[in-house]
Write an enzyme that holds these catalytic residues in place. Sequence first.
Site, short mmCIF file in Angstrom:
data_model
loop_
_atom_site.label_atom_id
_atom_site.label_comp_id
_atom_site.label_asym_id
_atom_site.label_seq_id
_atom_site.Cartn_x
_atom_site.Cartn_y
_atom_site.Cartn_z
N LYS A 205 0.83 -1.33 -0.03
CA LYS A 205 -0.40 -0.13 -0.01
C LYS A 205 0.96 1.46 -0.49
O LYS A 205 1.99 1.38 0.07
CB LYS A 205 -1.45 -0.15 1.32
N ASP B 128 -2.47 -1.44 10.43
CA ASP B 128 -1.97 -1.60 8.53
C ASP B 128 -3.50 -2.87 8.14
O ASP B 128 -4.15 -2.79 7.06
CB ASP B 128 -1.36 -2.00 8.09
#
Length: 375
Positions: free
Chosen positions: A104, A227
């Site tokens: 990401k 996350d």
Amino acid sequence: SIEETPNECVLINSDNETYKAPNSAVLVNQIIGIPLSLDRFLAWVKNEKNTGDLNSHDWKVRSEDKEGVLRIRAEGYVPSTSNADNSAEETTVKCCLNLPAPAKLNLFLHVIGRKPDGMHLLESVFSMIDLCDYLDFEVLDEPKIIREGDISWALGKDLCCRAAKLMQQFAPHRGVRITVRKNIPDGAGMGGGSSDAATCLIALNRLWDINKKRNELLNLAVTLGADVPFFIFGQTAFAQGVGEVLTPVVTDDFEGAVVFPGASVPTADVFKSPNLTRDTDSIRITNSSSAALLRLPLDFGHNDLEPVAADICPSVKEAIDCLKQLGKARMTGSGSAVFYAVKSGAEVRLISNLPIGWRQWAFRSLKFHPLYDWA
């Protein structure tokens, strides 16, 4: 590419990783956990009729070629490798192979305050890219969790092991062998370990027939790290809180280059720095506003962690300076990776004469996790 000689079989995948074995049957067994010769394995995947005893032992196989990645889910009996006995060994194999765990990027990252417990309040847009780790899963007959592949830290700290143990509470008699092939560097701020853990939750939810819904997996993911929920959420998101409050947003497709300057930044050191900005104004992002705010190149926002990370790790500043020659550069997460982005279809340039120890990749954005439909 695959080359086989009388004494050796060698496979080189698209990431230039090399697998070697005395013959193709051993090679296939190393990669997928099933001792098949290469020609029989390929015939099996293609559902060809001339696969002999594979059909007679009720093998079930599904394969999907998506974005150049062949994913296989298989269940059945391992064919006997003995010439004297053609019966199947009574060992059920159930596996998922080459499951992706995407990296990401933080398109921006603002620190807007702190909670009473000292945790920092963040606002960011998370976007997945097509740089991925890949994971293999083989269900075991006993309740063991075996972690293989790329690992350079204690098993007790491994997020894949922790994710598997978390799921094992719902399937206490099931076990798994997890093999991870890392492409996302550790300590880069791209969420590699968190993404691996999310893929573990998604895969074991299916392989162990736990069948939890996405919102249930999200609740489990929160316990593994800030996350991990994003990768279960599975789509581009505006993140708030400590990263666990997620709202879907729309951005244009984009491409770019990301550079890892060969050094990691200790996240804790960044957040405890007295020089960290902790009072950036809060913003509001919705689906209708995101396209204008997040236009490319990266005109909106900034990364509050970047100046502090660059002070701690000079390589971050060096990477930013190198990428500035190609586009508007920004650090992702708490570092140390740095990226620039352009609209999809525009030219993506890479750093020439990359410094020793650095790594770089061209990437494309992903609107959804490759396994989105699995949750």
